[in-house]
Write an enzyme that holds these catalytic residues in place. Structure first.
Site: not given
Ligand code: PLP
Ligand code: COI
Length: 339
Positions: A82, A184, A220
């Site tokens: 990612r 991200k 989201e």
């Molecule tokens: N959506 C957003 C906007 C995020 O910042 C995060 C955090 O990483 C997620 C979703 C969840 O992603 P993950 O499960 O890969 O941490």
């Molecule tokens: C994560 O879950 O790792 C993120 O980057 C989300 C952030 C809002 C702390």
């Protein structure tokens, strides 16, 4: 492994310096070999691209101590991929996935005393970040970049841990069609800061964004994907403008293969929310945080699971996912990387 003398169970989700970080620089068209450093500061030109045109992206994953005392991380290969996708969209040089995983292992190994003990309720948060370090003044990609990985021990993202939270549907949007919502990029979070301050001031834990084209579909929150439960079905959002959460993709597998649930990944109209029995936010930081209430323009949706505790299906998903991460439940092949 002797652990640091930290009151692990009182940790919230905030930064504290740990022993070392990983750093690699991109110069003259190539990443250098990378190194561990105990210097947690960065000195840059006032004209560095990151300051002016926000050329930066990051990742988030965690290290866990398992029930039998091993130190592990969860699916770092997906974070690596990612981050390469984020970098490409931002015209930054992708940091190779195999080097990313190796760097995560190095930095966690070196900070093993900061990986919270099993059962403490805390974990070691791992934050890879990449930014334009070279100077630019015209709007264009920089020539030089830095990739770092810092680590910091953390507790629950939302105060109150497993208590259901309230979400606000803000008047602001998070991501435009064909924009950067699916990566991200730091800029996605910069634009969410004003809405989150407004939401916090009004007593909400987070904002639930709608699709910006029609404002009729759920997207989201600022930092997590959203999941819903109806009967024995796990429903989650399909959208090109949300971050493809690794936690959410893992939960889809867990719901189907471990819990025998039906899984639907599809557009979710806002008007459908009243049909769901349970809701939750999922992400690395959020893990699974139950949602009890969603408010839009003063109109309130209360999920039948209530505001006191996690609903039963979300609880099962939570127990299974964290059981896999902490070594209590056998993981699917390739999910757990031992340090
Ligand atoms: N959506 C957003 C906007 C995020 O910042 C995060 C955090 O990483 C997620 C979703 C969840 O992603 P993950 O499960 O890969 O941490
Ligand atoms: C994560 O879950 O790792 C993120 O980057 C989300 C952030 C809002 C702390």
């Amino acid at each position: 492994m002797e652990k640091q003398n930290i009151d692990w169970s009182s940790l919230g989700f905030s930064y504290r310096e740990t022993g070392v970080s990983y750093v690699s620089d991109f110069k003259n068209g190539a990443w250098d070999e990378g190194r561990l450093t105990d210097n947690h500061t960065v000195t840059l030109s006032e004209c560095a691209g990151v300051f002016h045109y926000s050329q930066s992206c990051f990742e988030g994953l965690k290290a866990y101590t398992t029930e039998d005392g091993r130190t592990v991380t969860f699916r770092p290969d997906l974070n690596a991929q990612r981050m390469m996708d984020s970098a490409s969209r931002l015209e930054m040089p992708p940091f190779p996935a195999d080097r990313f995983v190796d760097a995560v292992k190095q930095v966690v190994k070196a900070n093993e005393s900061f990986v919270p003990p099993y059962g403490s309720g805390a974990t070691l948060y791992i934050r890879p970040v990449m930014f334009a370090s070279g100077p630019v003044i015209g709007v264009k990609p920089a020539d030089e970049y830095q990739f770092r990985i810092l680590t910091t021990p953390v507790g629950p993202y939302f105060k109150g841990g497993a208590k259901p939270i309230s979400l606000k549907v803000p008047e602001f949007d998070r991501a435009a069609p064909h924009g950067t919502g699916h990566i991200k990029a730091g800029l996605n979070y910069a634009m969410s800061l004003h809405p989150i301050v407004v939401a916090h001031n009004e007593g909400f834990a987070e904002n639930l964004y709608l699709d910006s084209r029609t404002r009729t579909y759920v997207e989201e929150t600022g930092g997590a994907n959203i999941i819903f439960i109806k009967d024995n079905t796990f429903v989650t959002v399909a959208s090109d403008t949300i971050l493809p959460s690794i936690t959410r993709r893992s939960l889809e597998y867990v719901a189907e293969k471990y819990l025998g649930m039906k899984v639907e990944e599809r557009p979710v109209p806002f008007t459908e929310l009243t049909d769901f029995e349970e809701a939750g936010l999922c992400g690395t930081a959020a893990v699974i945080s139950p949602v009890g209430r969603i408010v839009r323009d003063g109109q309130e949706i209360l999920f039948p699971s209530g505001m006191e505790k996690m609903g039963p299906k979300i609880q099962k998903l939570y127990d299974t996912l964290t059981g896999i991460q902490m070594g209590r439940i056998e993981a699917p092949e390739g999910w757990i990387y031992e340090i």
